[in-house]
Design a protein around this motif. Structure first.
Motif, short mmCIF file in Angstrom:
data_model
loop_
_atom_site.label_atom_id
_atom_site.label_comp_id
_atom_site.label_asym_id
_atom_site.label_seq_id
_atom_site.Cartn_x
_atom_site.Cartn_y
_atom_site.Cartn_z
N CYS A 57 -23.88 -20.94 -21.78
CA CYS A 57 -24.02 -20.14 -20.56
C CYS A 57 -24.57 -18.77 -20.87
CB CYS A 57 -22.69 -20.02 -19.81
SG CYS A 57 -22.97 -19.42 -18.13
N ASN A 59 -24.40 -16.29 -18.76
CA ASN A 59 -23.64 -15.28 -18.02
C ASN A 59 -22.46 -14.75 -18.84
OD1 ASN A 59 -25.27 -15.13 -15.81
ND2 ASN A 59 -24.21 -16.74 -14.68
N CYS A 61 -19.20 -13.73 -17.66
CA CYS A 61 -17.95 -13.60 -16.89
C CYS A 61 -16.77 -13.41 -17.86
CB CYS A 61 -17.75 -14.84 -16.03
SG CYS A 61 -19.23 -15.23 -15.06
N TYR A 63 -13.62 -13.55 -17.83
CA TYR A 63 -12.44 -14.43 -17.84
C TYR A 63 -12.77 -15.81 -18.39
CZ TYR A 63 -15.11 -15.81 -13.79
OH TYR A 63 -16.15 -16.18 -12.98
N CYS A 64 -14.06 -16.07 -18.65
CA CYS A 64 -14.47 -17.47 -18.84
C CYS A 64 -14.59 -17.86 -20.30
CB CYS A 64 -15.80 -17.70 -18.11
SG CYS A 64 -16.37 -19.41 -18.29
N ASN A 66 -16.51 -19.97 -21.46
CA ASN A 66 -17.91 -20.28 -21.84
C ASN A 66 -18.83 -19.07 -21.83
OD1 ASN A 66 -17.26 -23.10 -21.82
ND2 ASN A 66 -17.28 -22.96 -19.58
N GLN A 67 -18.30 -17.88 -21.59
CA GLN A 67 -19.18 -16.72 -21.43
C GLN A 67 -20.03 -16.50 -22.68
OE1 GLN A 67 -18.13 -13.01 -22.82
NE2 GLN A 67 -16.07 -13.10 -21.94
N GLY A 103 -22.23 -24.98 -17.29
CA GLY A 103 -22.62 -23.62 -17.63
C GLY A 103 -24.11 -23.49 -17.33
N ILE A 104 -24.59 -22.24 -17.33
CA ILE A 104 -26.01 -22.01 -17.02
C ILE A 104 -26.71 -21.64 -18.32
CG2 ILE A 104 -27.63 -20.66 -15.63
CD1 ILE A 104 -25.18 -20.10 -13.75
N GLU A 160 -15.35 -16.73 -6.84
CA GLU A 160 -14.64 -16.06 -7.95
C GLU A 160 -13.82 -14.85 -7.53
OE1 GLU A 160 -14.57 -17.97 -10.25
OE2 GLU A 160 -16.49 -18.64 -11.02
N LYS A 174 -23.87 -11.57 -12.48
CA LYS A 174 -23.89 -12.30 -11.19
C LYS A 174 -23.84 -11.30 -10.04
CE LYS A 174 -20.46 -15.38 -11.98
NZ LYS A 174 -19.67 -16.61 -12.05
S1 SF4 Z 1 -19.68 -21.00 -16.99
FE1 SF4 Z 1 -19.65 -20.05 -14.95
S2 SF4 Z 1 -17.84 -18.69 -14.98
FE2 SF4 Z 1 -18.38 -19.20 -17.14
S3 SF4 Z 1 -19.69 -17.55 -17.86
FE3 SF4 Z 1 -21.00 -19.19 -17.07
S4 SF4 Z 1 -21.37 -18.64 -14.92
FE4 SF4 Z 1 -19.62 -17.44 -15.62
#
Ligand code: SF4
Length: 372
Positions: A57, A59, A61, A63-64, A66-67, A103-104, A160, A174
């Motif tokens: 990912c 991004n 975030c 809390y995540c 996968n950040q 994830g992105i 979120e 985001k």
């Molecule tokens: S998986 Fe979703 S919540 Fe986690 S960092 Fe990527 S966009 Fe953010």
């Protein structure tokens, strides 16, 4: 790495994506990764195959799991690998549907194309016609959302947080209004305007306790969304600190808080309460010890209500009377008036909770008990 090994890692990466109401032990009795026992509103258990397509990912975030800033094993499944793995579970009767998120990795459109290709393969090439819940990624194009909706039973985009500033506390990548709320409204207007998605529902999810937002702000946002859209429901994910993130030493959110938020959210969504009927403390938080419906009732001047004449809107404000039982009461009393609380019990009314707020044929039921 085998597909099963990948699914185990990707399923762990998807652990904070929710599609059920209660906090429960989600481990499967079958020793296979990816099986998630979602629990529905009415308590029924629904085994779903839950995974991410990738835990890569871009991004950040906070809390995540996968950040982008975390250093851990990143991998992905190809659409065909995921579709075939899911079908193996489904064909053995281990799961009833698919809950797919991602994830992105590079960009939003590439991610959406891969998830859509996965469910297209299932629907069109492999003839699968059962349940699919697909997560729409923030920033997805309208065209990709349309195509995803045409292949899914449910889609959701995680908002979120309740406010733009709340999301800014959690992510620098985001945009709350543009990437998330705008997409939620696209989903809703596509859903309303087209007959292509007759049975589709859409939902959202918030992470609770990772930022400074109060319960009142969260419920204010939900009231606005319920008033403007046909959103089916919201899920509240209790924040749990993840190692090697900016929030790793933050206190976890208690599941008691998310339970009370579910209770209050149901008052807005199912019981059509107004936000100003819900009671908050001086910090704009819900009580952690009292049920929001009982607290609201203590502040209303409509009680006691007469079961044989009260309008629907008053019946559903009685603690212990739900939407279904209120409808049954109204239907039955047209022909036969109620005379005692046992008749209500048979309809599913929780009489112990309701009795001090009601009269039946002019009499308080709790007082009658004193004479029996
Ligand atoms: S998986 Fe979703 S919540 Fe986690 S960092 Fe990527 S966009 Fe953010």
């Amino acid at each position: 790495m085998s597909t099963l090994e990948k699914i185990k890692i990707l399923n762990d990466s998807a652990q904070y994506d929710l599609c059920d109401y209660v906090n429960h032990n989600k481990s499967s009795q079958v020793n296979l990764p990816g099986i998630y026992h979602a629990i529905g509103h009415n308590g029924c258990k629904i085994p779903l195959f839950k995974t991410l397509l990738t835990n890569k990912c871009k991004n950040d975030c906070k809390y995540c799991i996968n950040q982008s800033r975390r250093n851990f094993q990143r991998l992905e499944l190809s659409p065909d690998e995921l579709a075939k793995a899911f079908l193996k579970y489904y064909n053995q009767g281990l799961v009833n549907g698919l809950f797919l998120s991602s994830g992105i990795d590079k960009d939003e459109d590439t991610t959406m194309e891969k998830t859509i290709e996965t469910i297209r393969l299932l629907r069109q090439d492999y003839g699968y016609d059962d349940y699919i819940h697909l997560k729409i990624v923030p920033g997805a194009s309208k065209d990709s959302i349309k195509r995803a909706m045409a292949l899914s039973n449910r889609v959701s985009i995680n908002i979120e947080s309740a406010t733009a500033s709340g999301l800014e506390e959690l992510s620098s990548t985001k945009d709350y209004n543009k990437d998330i709320l705008k997409r939620l409204h696209w989903i809703d207007s596509l859903h309303r305007k087209s007959t292509t998605y007759p049975n589709l529902t859409h939902t959202t999810q918030l992470i609770i306790g990772a930022n400074s937002e109060s319960d009142m702000e969260i419920l204010q946002r939900m009231e606005k969304i319920y008033n403007k859209t046909k959103l089916k429901r919201a899920y509240f994910s209790a924040f749990t600190p993840i190692r090697e993130t900016e929030l790793e030493s933050k206190t976890p959110c208690s599941t008691n808080r998310t339970t009370k938020l579910y209770n209050a959210d149901s008052l807005l969504n199912d019981y059509h309460f107004k936000l100003d009927e819900i009671i908050f403390d001086e910090n704009n938080q819900l009580s952690l010890s009292e049920d929001p419906k009982i607290l609201a009732a203590k502040n209303m001047d409509i009680f006691p209500v007469e079961i044989n004449t009260a309008p629907f809107v008053e019946l559903i404000r009685v603690p212990g009377i739900g939407v279904k039982s209120a409808r049954k009461i109204i239907s039955i009393r047209k022909n036969i008036p109620f005379t005692n609380k046992n008749e209500l019990k048979k309809l599913g009314v929780v009489v112990d909770r309701a009795e001090k707020y009601i009269k039946i044929a002019g009499a308080f039921q709790s007082q009658l008990d004193n004479f029996n």
